[in-house]
Design an enzyme around this catalytic site. Sequence first.
Site, PDB file in Angstrom:
ATOM      1  N   ASP A 102       0.773  -1.127   0.071  1.00  0.00           N
ATOM      2  CA  ASP A 102       0.105  -0.005   0.087  1.00  0.00           C
ATOM      3  C   ASP A 102       0.749   1.116   0.134  1.00  0.00           C
ATOM      4  O   ASP A 102       0.814   2.328  -0.707  1.00  0.00           O
ATOM      5  CB  ASP A 102      -0.964   0.058   1.205  1.00  0.00           C
ATOM      6  CG  ASP A 102      -1.918   1.152   1.177  1.00  0.00           C
ATOM      7  OD1 ASP A 102      -1.558   2.308   1.607  1.00  0.00           O
ATOM      8  OD2 ASP A 102      -3.152   0.983   0.877  1.00  0.00           O
TER       9      ASP A 102
ATOM     10  N   THR B 250      -5.124   2.156  -0.425  1.00  0.00           N
ATOM     11  CA  THR B 250      -5.309   1.325  -1.711  1.00  0.00           C
ATOM     12  C   THR B 250      -5.162   0.294  -1.451  1.00  0.00           C
ATOM     13  O   THR B 250      -6.011  -0.705  -2.276  1.00  0.00           O
ATOM     14  CB  THR B 250      -3.801   1.693  -2.493  1.00  0.00           C
ATOM     15  OG1 THR B 250      -2.625   1.197  -2.093  1.00  0.00           O
ATOM     16  CG2 THR B 250      -3.667   3.409  -2.728  1.00  0.00           C
ATOM     17  N   ASP B 251      -5.027  -0.592  -0.305  1.00  0.00           N
ATOM     18  CA  ASP B 251      -5.158  -1.833   0.139  1.00  0.00           C
ATOM     19  C   ASP B 251      -6.850  -2.185   0.117  1.00  0.00           C
ATOM     20  O   ASP B 251      -7.476  -2.915  -0.752  1.00  0.00           O
ATOM     21  CB  ASP B 251      -4.807  -2.224   1.249  1.00  0.00           C
ATOM     22  CG  ASP B 251      -3.366  -3.049   1.208  1.00  0.00           C
ATOM     23  OD1 ASP B 251      -3.219  -3.678   0.138  1.00  0.00           O
ATOM     24  OD2 ASP B 251      -2.700  -3.086   2.159  1.00  0.00           O
ATOM     25  N   VAL B 252      -7.534  -1.253   0.585  1.00  0.00           N
ATOM     26  CA  VAL B 252      -8.939  -1.284   0.687  1.00  0.00           C
ATOM     27  C   VAL B 252      -9.521  -1.401  -0.627  1.00  0.00           C
ATOM     28  O   VAL B 252     -10.493  -1.747  -0.932  1.00  0.00           O
ATOM     29  CB  VAL B 252      -9.588  -0.357   2.033  1.00  0.00           C
ATOM     30  CG1 VAL B 252     -11.138  -0.568   1.704  1.00  0.00           C
ATOM     31  CG2 VAL B 252      -9.002  -0.736   3.207  1.00  0.00           C
TER      32      VAL B 252
END
Length: 574
Positions: free
Chosen positions: A451, A479-481
């Site tokens: 991320d 950005t992970d989510v």
Amino acid sequence: MDVALTPVRAVDAARAVDAARPLAGTVVRALGDSVALRVAVRRLRALGCAVETGGESPPDDAPAGWLGVTGVPFRASGAARPECRIGWSGPVAVPMTGERDVQAACGIMEVHGRAYGGPRPLPVDYLSVCAGVLAVQAVTAGVLALLRDGPALVARTSAAQAALLTLTQHIAVATAAPASDEPDPPGRPEGAGGRGRTPPFRSADGVRFEIDTLDAEHWRRFWAELGAEPAEVAAGWPPFQRRFGTATCPLPAGLGAVTAALDHATIRRAAEHSGVSVVPVRDAGAPGPPAPGSPWRLRGSGTDATAAPPLGPGDAPLAGLRVVEATSRVQGPLAGHLLGLLGADVVRLEPPGGDPMRGVPPVAGRYSARFQALNRGKRAVEADLKSPLGRATALRLAAGADVFLHNWPPGRAARLRLDHGDLAAVRPALVHAHAGGWADLLPHPQPLGTDYLVQAYCGVAALVAGPGEPPAPSLLTITDVLGGLICAEGVLAALLARARAGVGVRVETALTDAARLITDSAAAGPSRAPVRAGVVTDLAAMAAAPAYSAAVEVVDGVAYSRAPWTFVSVEDAR
């Protein structure tokens, strides 16, 4: 564990469509002008949908926008069709009228601000972007349900539900562990307003950069080569390793002083020797990386005239479908979690002894509360994929699946002989989904696809820093989510393509797609509306408050976000 094959039925050839544009021939009417609606409209068009915009305002119960399917090529004229209503508060009984209200009332400001010593707004319309992707998921799932002979569905989603989904791991930790068990309580970093925090680091020649590694020995070797004090290196590893979960990273000041005395070339050489990834932080205004043709990279992969079984009364859109998931950390497990919330049966492939994340504190019941936030309800099969028996187990599971989802780093699928070709040989109609980090943006060998490195390289760090502050990624893992949301969106599109075209479909998404969506949506600037909602500073108290009970569920004393959408038939919605 023996998993039976999913039953299938023949595809109607008249429904055939290009796999890359599974909504071709579908017409949607869009009402409203929020960031969420604009994101949804662009993405529906990219999937082949014709979207009509303009005209009247959205309904009162959809203040952030309304999407109504007005035509599908396989539905008789006049028949009921799906729709999606997008709100701000959704099921949360707190008045919210925009992005900043939701960030305040749903804990985003609190978690984003931990690295700075107190709540602060995330200066992008992040929750609106997530809500737009959730709306596309809802519309695509609704069209897929029609193809499976299900009813026309009315979906509801909201920015508040996107916020609680974003924080579900943080909420789980806050409600599972006493405050004294928290390893890194928020505190003000060095420097006014948190400007002296590390990472990012700065070299002697002025280059700001992020580093990442998942290996303690690589961390030790990197800092040893730079000449850091061993005691500070040892003290820095725990908060650095936990920053993805705590949203704080209070490193010893000496580590930043070490990098500040060395030029960037020296630091890069040390990183290459030690196996640590180093990525420069892109400044505001610097040109971003080029966009791919599609954020989902959908491709048909051979003919197999099969489709999902028909839906029964009251079934969720993905009921009767099976997902085999070989994922870790956040992005991949979240994608599988969303597919499970839509009704799919999700089976995790885990190493012998189970995923190590199952034991990460705090533990609630048998497993980590953080792990359960993204994996509860999934079944697990343990297999050593490097062994012939483990590989055979994976192939057997794939042969009975509709989706195979993984987030392995580049090259691992081929080394395991479990790449797309291997899986298609046992299940031609498979949707093969890869949730990656960099896609083809950078040449090999690529940095770790994590991320904060992606935020740094793709310009998100410059957007989320405060006014007058140097670029720094949000420790909220945004950005992970969003990458998990985009992957699930791509899988839904692929399942629709499979149902219409009768082919297996490949889906490839990446964290860089999430970063690009954030930067593209920020072109008009963030919402500047005044914050009228109260700022949440205690996630456990928020989760326990009656106003949030319809959006939060409690299992064994631990709170998690509920599904970010609801679906009812058009008839029941009237």
